[in-house]
Design an enzyme around this catalytic site. Structure first.
Site, PDB file in Angstrom:
ATOM      1  N   SER A 410       0.855  -1.189   0.000  1.00  0.00           N
ATOM      2  CA  SER A 410       0.000   0.000   0.000  1.00  0.00           C
ATOM      3  C   SER A 410       0.884   1.230   0.000  1.00  0.00           C
ATOM      4  CB  SER A 410      -0.891   0.010   1.241  1.00  0.00           C
ATOM      5  OG  SER A 410      -1.538   1.266   1.403  1.00  0.00           O
ATOM      6  N   TYR A 423      -2.079  -0.699  10.358  1.00  0.00           N
ATOM      7  CA  TYR A 423      -2.195  -0.959   8.924  1.00  0.00           C
ATOM      8  C   TYR A 423      -0.908  -0.574   8.190  1.00  0.00           C
ATOM      9  CZ  TYR A 423      -4.022  -0.888   4.150  1.00  0.00           C
ATOM     10  OH  TYR A 423      -4.212  -1.112   2.811  1.00  0.00           O
TER      11      TYR A 423
END
Length: 539
Positions: A410, A423
């Site tokens: 990501s 995350y």
């Protein structure tokens, strides 16, 4: 046994059951039939295996005239061996190096009694000559690879080098350059000098005036990925071969010596099934979003797709859309992932591409994120990737045919935020894991790409969790995030296109979306700007 061909005596060796299908193995230069010694016992249990010393090598006769080494005579020798060892049935032919070059001459002959042909590191000289007539970067690269061909045409130098000691050092050279353990044949010096006639009698005539050589015989071309001398991948063989299977092998030029099990397996598989091999792509988290879009993108290119998801119904929907296969797997469970990898290999084969896509979203500061929430994020986002890389990576390395691993990270991997501690940490770990794997997997010719999407319209926002909020507040945040991501309007199919492109081009790191690319640039050029941005509560 001995076989006569136009007055030339050829030394032929037979192994296995003479009533079984016959496989003829043809060696190259400067080898003898001994180059196949490790391959023969792996095939002899199922086939009647035949090797022979080509003219000028080993125990076969040694013509002195250079013209006696022309492809026409080498082809006649091969047909004489075929007639002697399998007079009533076609044979399966396997050639390496010059053994492959002369086998092409036979395979492209109308009416040849050949059931299939596996070519390793030896092109058809006519195909090569036709291709070389349109100069380009790839043609120039092949000329540089084949510098020795021109050296062999020098009237004195090449024989002199062999006679002055290169023959004695040949075994050492093979061990250092190729990892070959086998010593050269005792007759190497004489064989090597005589074998120079192969180049002088054939290369320039065929390159100058290539013929149109076609075949309907099923052909498998095996390209060693670390071959220092021959690269057949750019050749447009589809122009001349009606049934063609291309495969790669993570080896150097002398694959029969260094990778005998893989060579024997490829030959056996091709004999049993000569249809072109479809690319096999495995995708975790393939039930929706980027995983489903990636499955569709590869399926459109003709790949066989295998998807997994914790939601088996969603996985089955993707499988129906791609004519693929669906499995229910929790990527955080190592034993389940290993069992699944073994099941996939048994049912479909070892994958060519593995996309570790499964992941979950979570938002919250470090202190507000509970231990259980940390574990859940790391179990899926990091350990899920580790488990996928390990379970399938071991299979791919052992398989020896290269491949590609795609790990979906990501932009958060390099874009710090106080609201994405768990995350961003999980995705940064995937980013670094991919860098480490890229170095480790390189010798096995397995590429690794790290995909770093930014804001993409998927259902990850609808299932994301938030730290320190009530169930009602979490539902509100999920709905808000989903609306914002939808407004961004960047669909998962665009990420899927980047995944496919990364596999085809070997790109190591792929930021997707403008914000992901901008953040990647800032992380390298102005990291203090990102650290300042991290203090903002933007999620």
């Amino acid at each position: 046994m001995n076989v006569l061909s136009g007055g030339i005596r050829l030394a032929v060796q037979e192994h296995g059951d003479p009533t079984a299908p016959t496989v003829v193995l043809v060696h190259g230069y400067p080898d003898t039939h001994a180059v196949w010694d490790d391959v023969v016992p792996l095939l002899a249990g199922d086939f009647h295996v035949v090797t022979y010393d080509v003219r000028g090598a080993g125990d076969s006769d040694r013509p002195r005239d250079q013209d006696a080494y022309a492809l026409e005579f080498l082809k006649q020798d091969l047909f004489a061996v075929i007639d002697a060892v399998s007079p009533d049935r076609p044979v399966h032919l396997v050639g390496h190096d010059w053994g492959s070059i002369q086998s092409w001459e036979a395979v492209t002959e109308p009416g040849a009694r050949i059931a299939s042909f596996t070519s390793i590191s030896g092109p058809c000289l006519d195909h090569l000559g036709t291709w070389m007539r349109r100069p380009g970067v790839k043609q120039l690269r092949q000329l540089l690879h084949s510098w020795y061909v021109f050296a062999f045409h020098l009237p004195v130098l090449a024989p002199l080098l062999w006679n002055l000691g290169m023959a004695r050092r040949w075994g050492t050279l093979l061990r250092k350059l190729e990892g070959v353990r086998q010593s050269p044949a005792p007759t190497l010096r004489g064989d090597a000098v005589r074998g120079i006639a192969l180049y002088r009698a054939n290369v320039l005539p065929r390159l100058k005036a290539p013929r149109d050589r076609r075949t309907d015989i099923p052909v498998q071309v095996v390209q060693p990925l670390h071959d220092r001398y021959v690269d057949a991948r750019p050749l447009p063989l589809e122009r001349w071969v009606s049934t063609l299977r291309r495969r790669v092998l993570a080896s150097g030029h002398w694959a029969p010596l260094t990778h005998a099990p893989a060579v024997a397996r490829m030959v056996t598989e091709f004999i049993h099934d000569t249809a072109p091999k479809r690319e096999l792509v495995v995708i975790t988290g393939g039930g929706s979003g980027i995983g489903r879009a990636t499955a569709l993108a590869f399926a459109e290119q003709g790949a066989e797709v295998v998807v997994s998801d914790v939601d088996i119904e969603k996985a089955r929907e993707t499988a129906e859309m791609t004519n693929g296969h669906a499995y229910q797997v929790d990527v955080s469970d190592e034993s389940a992932m290993r069992a699944w990898a073994a099941e996939v290999a048994a049912a479909h084969g070892v994958p060519d591409v593995v996309v570790n896509n499964a992941g979950i979203g979570h938002s919250g500061t470090f202190l507000s994120t509970s231990t259980e929430q940390w574990r859940r994020v790391l179990d899926v986002n990091l350990w899920g990737v580790i488990n996928g890389c390990r379970a399938f990576g071991e299979l791919m390395v052992e398989h020896g045919e290269g491949g590609h691993v795609v790990n979906v990270s990501s932009a958060a991997a390099y874009l710090p935020s106080k609201a994405l501690s768990a995350y961003a940490t999980s995705k940064a770990a995937v980013f670094m894991l991919s860098d480490c794997l890229r170095a480790e997997f390189a010798p096995a010719s397995i590429g690794v790409s790290t995909i770093c999407p930014g804001v993409v319209r998927t259902n990850i926002t609808a299932t994301a969790t938030f730290s320190g909020v009530s169930a009602q507040e979490q539902a509100r945040k999920q709905a808000r995030s989903t609306r914002l991501y939808a407004l961004r309007g960047f669909g998962p199919e665009k990420v899927a296109a980047e995944v496919v492109r990364a596999v085809r081009t070997g790109r190591p790191i792929v930021p997707v979306t403008v914000e992901a690319k901008a953040a990647r640039l800032l992380s390298r050029c102005a990291p203090s700007t990102l650290r300042a941005f991290a203090k903002l509560n933007v999620v």
